[in-house]
Design a protein around this motif. Structure first.
Motif, PDB file in Angstrom:
ATOM      1  N   LEU A  88       0.687   4.447  -1.228  1.00 53.09           N
ATOM      2  CA  LEU A  88       0.181   5.776  -0.896  1.00 53.09           C
ATOM      3  C   LEU A  88      -0.190   5.910   0.580  1.00 53.09           C
ATOM      4  O   LEU A  88       0.206   6.903   1.215  1.00 53.09           O
ATOM      5  CB  LEU A  88      -1.012   6.129  -1.787  1.00 53.09           C
ATOM      6  CG  LEU A  88      -1.560   7.548  -1.610  1.00 53.09           C
ATOM      7  CD1 LEU A  88      -0.471   8.597  -1.801  1.00 53.09           C
ATOM      8  CD2 LEU A  88      -2.722   7.799  -2.568  1.00 53.09           C
ATOM      9  N   PRO A  89      -0.934   4.975   1.180  1.00 51.52           N
ATOM     10  CA  PRO A  89      -1.183   5.097   2.623  1.00 51.52           C
ATOM     11  C   PRO A  89       0.110   5.122   3.438  1.00 51.52           C
ATOM     12  O   PRO A  89       0.199   5.852   4.438  1.00 51.52           O
ATOM     13  CB  PRO A  89      -2.014   3.837   2.936  1.00 51.52           C
ATOM     14  CG  PRO A  89      -2.707   3.519   1.654  1.00 51.52           C
ATOM     15  CD  PRO A  89      -1.714   3.858   0.586  1.00 51.52           C
ATOM     16  N   LEU A  90       1.109   4.356   3.011  1.00 54.71           N
ATOM     17  CA  LEU A  90       2.379   4.357   3.736  1.00 54.71           C
ATOM     18  C   LEU A  90       3.070   5.717   3.613  1.00 54.71           C
ATOM     19  O   LEU A  90       3.635   6.232   4.591  1.00 54.71           O
ATOM     20  CB  LEU A  90       3.284   3.250   3.207  1.00 54.71           C
ATOM     21  CG  LEU A  90       4.661   3.133   3.878  1.00 54.71           C
ATOM     22  CD1 LEU A  90       4.506   2.892   5.382  1.00 54.71           C
ATOM     23  CD2 LEU A  90       5.475   2.005   3.240  1.00 54.71           C
ATOM     24  N   PRO A  92       3.847  12.091  -0.423  1.00 58.50           N
ATOM     25  CA  PRO A  92       2.645  11.416  -0.937  1.00 58.50           C
ATOM     26  C   PRO A  92       2.287  11.784  -2.370  1.00 58.50           C
ATOM     27  O   PRO A  92       1.766  10.940  -3.113  1.00 58.50           O
ATOM     28  CB  PRO A  92       1.550  11.858   0.045  1.00 58.50           C
ATOM     29  CG  PRO A  92       2.286  12.164   1.308  1.00 58.50           C
ATOM     30  CD  PRO A  92       3.588  12.761   0.864  1.00 58.50           C
ATOM     31  N   LEU A 113       1.619   8.604   3.196  1.00 59.06           N
ATOM     32  CA  LEU A 113       0.887   9.524   4.063  1.00 59.06           C
ATOM     33  C   LEU A 113       1.251   9.291   5.524  1.00 59.06           C
ATOM     34  O   LEU A 113       1.349  10.240   6.313  1.00 59.06           O
ATOM     35  CB  LEU A 113      -0.617   9.356   3.856  1.00 59.06           C
ATOM     36  CG  LEU A 113      -1.178   9.940   2.554  1.00 59.06           C
ATOM     37  CD1 LEU A 113      -2.613   9.456   2.329  1.00 59.06           C
ATOM     38  CD2 LEU A 113      -1.131  11.466   2.580  1.00 59.06           C
ATOM     39  N   ALA A 114       1.462   8.018   5.870  1.00 61.10           N
ATOM     40  CA  ALA A 114       1.848   7.698   7.241  1.00 61.10           C
ATOM     41  C   ALA A 114       3.233   8.236   7.573  1.00 61.10           C
ATOM     42  O   ALA A 114       3.557   8.457   8.740  1.00 61.10           O
ATOM     43  CB  ALA A 114       1.817   6.178   7.445  1.00 61.10           C
ATOM     44  N   TRP A 151       0.847  -1.194   0.000  1.00 59.66           N
ATOM     45  CA  TRP A 151       0.000   0.000   0.000  1.00 59.66           C
ATOM     46  C   TRP A 151       0.880   1.241   0.000  1.00 59.66           C
ATOM     47  O   TRP A 151       1.073   1.877   1.051  1.00 59.66           O
ATOM     48  CB  TRP A 151      -0.919  -0.006   1.222  1.00 59.66           C
ATOM     49  CG  TRP A 151      -1.826  -1.194   1.274  1.00 59.66           C
ATOM     50  CD1 TRP A 151      -2.880  -1.466   0.453  1.00 59.66           C
ATOM     51  CD2 TRP A 151      -1.740  -2.290   2.194  1.00 59.66           C
ATOM     52  NE1 TRP A 151      -3.476  -2.647   0.793  1.00 59.66           N
ATOM     53  CE2 TRP A 151      -2.799  -3.186   1.864  1.00 59.66           C
ATOM     54  CE3 TRP A 151      -0.902  -2.610   3.266  1.00 59.66           C
ATOM     55  CZ2 TRP A 151      -3.008  -4.370   2.565  1.00 59.66           C
ATOM     56  CZ3 TRP A 151      -1.106  -3.786   3.960  1.00 59.66           C
ATOM     57  CH2 TRP A 151      -2.150  -4.641   3.609  1.00 59.66           C
ATOM     58  N   LEU A 194      -3.580  15.521   5.849  1.00 62.06           N
ATOM     59  CA  LEU A 194      -4.647  14.845   5.107  1.00 62.06           C
ATOM     60  C   LEU A 194      -5.564  15.849   4.414  1.00 62.06           C
ATOM     61  O   LEU A 194      -5.977  15.642   3.263  1.00 62.06           O
ATOM     62  CB  LEU A 194      -5.460  13.963   6.055  1.00 62.06           C
ATOM     63  CG  LEU A 194      -4.734  12.744   6.625  1.00 62.06           C
ATOM     64  CD1 LEU A 194      -5.634  12.007   7.609  1.00 62.06           C
ATOM     65  CD2 LEU A 194      -4.296  11.804   5.507  1.00 62.06           C
TER      66      LEU A 194
END
Length: 366
Positions: free
Chosen positions: A155-157, A185, A159-160, A153, A252
């Motif tokens: 993109l979620p990573l 991101p 962002l994280a 994943w 976000l």
């Protein structure tokens, strides 16, 4: 725009076609997008000194900053999908990013000394000055591109990674890592995109919907007066004088807002060849060179006349900035500065590392 795990299909590096690719095969849509994005970058810098006392200019400035660099970074990520750590690609990375970074970091430092903006500033390759932060960031992002193809994943990573960065003012100025992490991101999103994703926003319906979206975004920027600093992604929450929890939330929020505006911007980009399509291959030149005009304009007193701070002045400044950056992207200017922006460096490498000829610029062809 949706995302998917990046594949390993070969594609040009950092927004540039392979050396052997004929110019006729370049995608006019991306060249047009690159040119229009660099024009917005120049206009945003030109409007910066006009923000004081003008709510309208401040709103326009915030709106432009909400999407012009995200659009640039997304496109750079899209054209980095095929990057592999081969000798030839590493050589191109050095000549296309590191060499211009060293040259222009030094040049900007000497220029700021000459204009008395920072007379005591030392030449430091670890502390990017003004526009050079993007080259430093691009170098880091490109090196990590193979990693994002491995994770499930991406993109979620990403962002994280970006969200906690806003919690730590101690990250410091080395390579402008705050921006590197907060803009990450957008680069990873570009890695995840495919041609069909861009086609989805290039429809008549999307172009029509983009009009009220931009109008609404301007209204929010004018009435709510959000901090443009959040869209610059260069400071932590503490440095902006807000509670720590604002940082991840705003990461976000700004990502969602910027992504929507980027999609609307791309919807308006023409897909056919236009008079400015050829200029899309020289955006690195416009990006790096216009900074001297933007920085020197205050020293030279270009903003001193009273009329410049009126509506006619705002429009004039925008037109002059657009014209200047357009000239800097033209072939004659590129020929003059190619030795430092796209240098030949076969002499510096051995074997296949130097076999691809003149390096391609990271931003200028992206």
């Amino acid at each position: 725009m949706p995302y998917r795990r990046p594949g390993s299909a070969p594609s040009p590096a950092v927004g540039t076609a392979p050396v052997a690719e004929p110019a006729a095969e370049r995608d006019a849509f991306f060249d047009n997008a690159k040119y229009l994005a660099i024009v917005l970058v120049a206009i945003g810098h030109a409007w910066e000194p006009l923000r004081d006392g003008s709510r309208t200019v401040t709103a326009l400035y915030t709106l432009v900053y909400a999407f012009h660099m995200p659009a640039f970074v997304v496109v750079a990520g899209y054209f980095s999908r095929g990057f592999e750590a081969t000798p030839a690609r590493i050589a191109r990375l050095v000549t296309g990013i590191v060499v211009p970074y060293v040259v222009f970091e030094t040049a900007y430092t000497l220029f700021t000394r000459w204009t008395d903006q920072a007379p005591d500033r030392p030449v430091s390759l670890l502390d990017p000055l003004y526009l050079t932060w993007f080259l430093a960031a691009l170098f880091v992002w490109r090196l990590t591109a193979p990693l994002w193809r491995l994770v499930r994943w991406p993109l979620p990573l990403a962002l994280a990674v970006a969200m906690p960065a806003t919690l730590s003012p101690s990250i410091g100025d080395d390579l402008d890592l705050q921006r590197v992490l907060q803009f990450l991101p957008y680069f990873v999103l570009g890695l995840c995109l495919r041609p069909e994703h861009f086609l989805r926003v290039r429809t008549r319906r999307t172009r029509v919907l983009a009009v009220p979206v931009f109008a609404g975004a301007f209204a929010v920027a004018y009435l709510a007066r959000p901090r443009s600093s959040w869209f610059m992604h260069r400071d932590s929450a503490a440095e902006l004088g807000t509670p720590a929890w604002y940082g991840p939330v705003m990461t976000l929020a700004t990502f969602g807002c910027s992504l929507l505006l980027v999609a609307c911007f791309l919807a308006w980009v023409p897909g056919r060849r236009t008079w400015f399509t050829v200029l899309g291959g020289g955006t690195l030149y416009g990006y790096l060179l216009h900074g001297f005009l933007a920085q020197g304009s205050r020293f030279w007193g270009w903003y001193d006349p009273h009329w410049v701070h009126r509506p006619l002045g705002w429009a004039t400044v925008a037109l002059v900035a657009a014209a200047a950056v357009t000239v800097l992207c033209t072939p004659p200017v590129r020929r003059v500065f190619r030795c430092v922006v796209e240098p030949r460096a076969r002499w510096a490498f051995r074997g296949t590392a130097g076999g691809e000829g003149r390096s391609r610029s990271a931003v200028g062809s992206a």
